[in-house]
Design an enzyme around this catalytic site. Structure first.
Site, PDB file in Angstrom:
ATOM      1  CB  SER A   1      44.008 142.793 149.147  1.00 39.65           C
ATOM      2  OG  SER A   1      42.929 141.870 148.944  1.00 39.65           O
ATOM      3  CE  LYS A   2      49.304 141.630 144.115  1.00 41.51           C
ATOM      4  NZ  LYS A   2      50.486 140.530 144.470  1.00 41.51           N
TER       5      LYS A   2
END
Ligand code: GLU
Length: 484
Positions: free
Chosen positions: A245-246
């Protein structure tokens, strides 16, 4: 095998991330390999979460990677009539029904099921409403959704091309919603109608959709559509083994593009996230991927995204790239940096290419080429102060640089061949090692102690700038000695 048709079907609710790009790539490779058709379909039925920006991000990302689609993009929001028709068909066949339950009622139902230690599935209470009950609920102003009358008995199973046989107990499949109260079909419904109408033969997608597959298979059967083959690719994890994810840094394709990654390297790396050809080959051109990719060799286990490896691979692609190609890739970037004019002359292009030749094995990202190359194109040098102090401020350096400066000014032609004897003679004159001359010159001319070989650096920087920088360095040394 009939004509292969595959699709990439992103929901435009975020950017095109690494996982989506890999799914798109696998679909693309599979289509090309089988002379099939690659369809792009934007699943934008989630009105609240779909954005124009995200659609553009997906298209830009795909274009950057060169994953050209043969059909589409289709937009689900523009295809409502098809879903409507299919929903009517299910209603008419008694395989769908209106459900008037409120969110509060559904919540209570879930809690009660959990208390009984049962799966929190919809209990089918609106399945058997009479016409009168329906009319009454509607008269109360209740909104409704459409639910699929699922087959709750027996099993639903499919042969996944990657994971093998997967079987679900139909008890786990409740009467799921196919049409929402906002007038839009749900994902599970739209995807089946579209995959059927678009004659998709192979559904290749992330394995977060495995649990949706039995629902979709039941819909295929209820609608009388042929069931496609499924291939669920494993998910991608960050180095800490949690879902990528980010938090793990850049994961958007356009961000990678902006950071100076090459599409060739990205595709090569993405292909290897969960697939391998054999134990040894790591570098694959797109043509090779098309030839060698196979779903059978896609791993069952999650893949770990390793940014170091991607960077390394990008460096390899930059190093091995044809200079004319590399020049084209950096042109806009170097124009923006002011290294090249709007319409570069032949002379500018020749110099830029020569500079690239010197630098291409020394960077991992295209963007690093700005910092690595600026001193070839601009007057101002950014000195690394620690290096200046360590190398330029050594006793005797000012004399060496002054001597060299004089020699260089007298040189007939400022070429690599002519520079070498001057440096050699300077070593003899000062009775020192080559490094004692090279390093100060390098720092004076480039501002730091790492650069390509000094002779090409000097000739590309040019006589005027080289001499000016030697003069500046001598001044700097003297000022330091005076304690200024
Ligand atoms: N719109 C779905 C997603 O982005 C597509 C899933 C599928 O390929 O069926 O996850």
């Amino acid at each position: 095998m009939g004509k292969v048709r595959v699709r990439f079907a992103p929901s435009p609710t975020g950017y095109l991330h690494v996982g989506g790009a890999r799914t798109a790539l696998y679909n693309y490779l599979f289509a090309k390999q089988n002379q099939g058709t690659f369809v792009l379909r934007i699943e934008d039925t989630d009105l609240a979460r779909s954005t124009e920006e995200s659609i553009n991000g997906v298209l830009e990302g795909m274009e950057f990677l060169g994953l050209t689609w043969d059909e589409g993009p289709y937009f689900q929001s523009k295809r409502l009539e098809y879903y409507k028709e299919a929903a009517d068909k299910l209603l008419a066949a008694g395989r769908a029904y209106r459900c008037y339950c409120t969110p509060e009622e559904l919540d209570q139902m879930r809690k009660a099921a959990l208390e009984r230690k049962e799966d929190p599935v919809y209990d089918g209470r609106c399945r058997h409403l009479t016409e009168e009950q329906r009319a009454e609920l509607e008269a109360q102003g209740r909104t409704s959704v459409l639910r699929f009358k699922a087959d709750n008995e027996g099993e639903t199973s499919f042969d996944d091309l990657i994971k093998g046989q997967i079987t679900f107990d139909n008890k786990q499949i409740d009467d799921f919603v196919i049409w929402k109260s906002d007038g839009m079909p749900t994902y599970n419904f739209g995807v089946v109608v579209d995959d059927a109408l678009m004659e998709i033969t192979h559904v290749i997608r992330g394995d977060d959709h495995v649990s949706n597959t039995p629902k979709q298979i039941q819909l295929y059967h209820a609608l009388g559509y042929p069931v496609p083959k499924f291939a669920h690719v494993p998910m991608i994890l960050g180095e800490d083994r949690t879902r990528l994810s980010k938090r793990h840094g850049a994961t958007s394709v356009t961000q990678f593009r902006d950071e100076g990654y090459l599409p060739e390297a990205m595709n090569n790396y993405l292909a290897l996230l969960g697939w391998s050809y054999d134990d040894s080959q790591t570098l694959f051109s797109m043509d090779e991927l098309i030839e060698k990719f196979s779903l059978e060799r896609v791993s069952h286990n999650p893949a770990v995204f390793d940014i170091q490896k991607l960077q390394w691979m990008n460096g390899v692609y930059i190093r091995d790239m044809d200079i004319d190609q590399l020049y084209i890739r950096v042109l806009a970037q170097w124009q923006k940096a002011g290294f090249l004019s709007e319409n570069p002359s032949e002379e500018e292009a020749v110099k830029a290419k020569a500079v690239l030749k010197e630098l291409q094995s020394r960077v991992k990202l295209l963007n690093e080429l700005d910092e690595a190359a600026y001193y070839f194109f601009q007057d101002e040098v950014r000195y690394n102060q620690a290096v200046v102090e360590k190398i330029l401020f050594k006793p005797g350096v000012a004399d060496i640089l002054s001597h060299l400066l004089n020699e260089l000014l007298q040189l007939k032609e400022f070429t690599e061949e002519n520079l070498e004897p001057i440096f050699k003679a300077t070593i003899e004159k000062f009775d020192c090692k080559l490094g004692n001359i090279m390093q100060p010159v390098r720092v004076a001319v480039t501002g730091t102690n790492v650069s390509p070989s000094i002779y090409p650096v000097l000739t590309l920087v040019g006589r005027a700038r080289t001499c000016q920088r030697l003069r500046d360095a001598v001044e700097m040394i003297k000022a330091n000695e005076k304690g200024e």
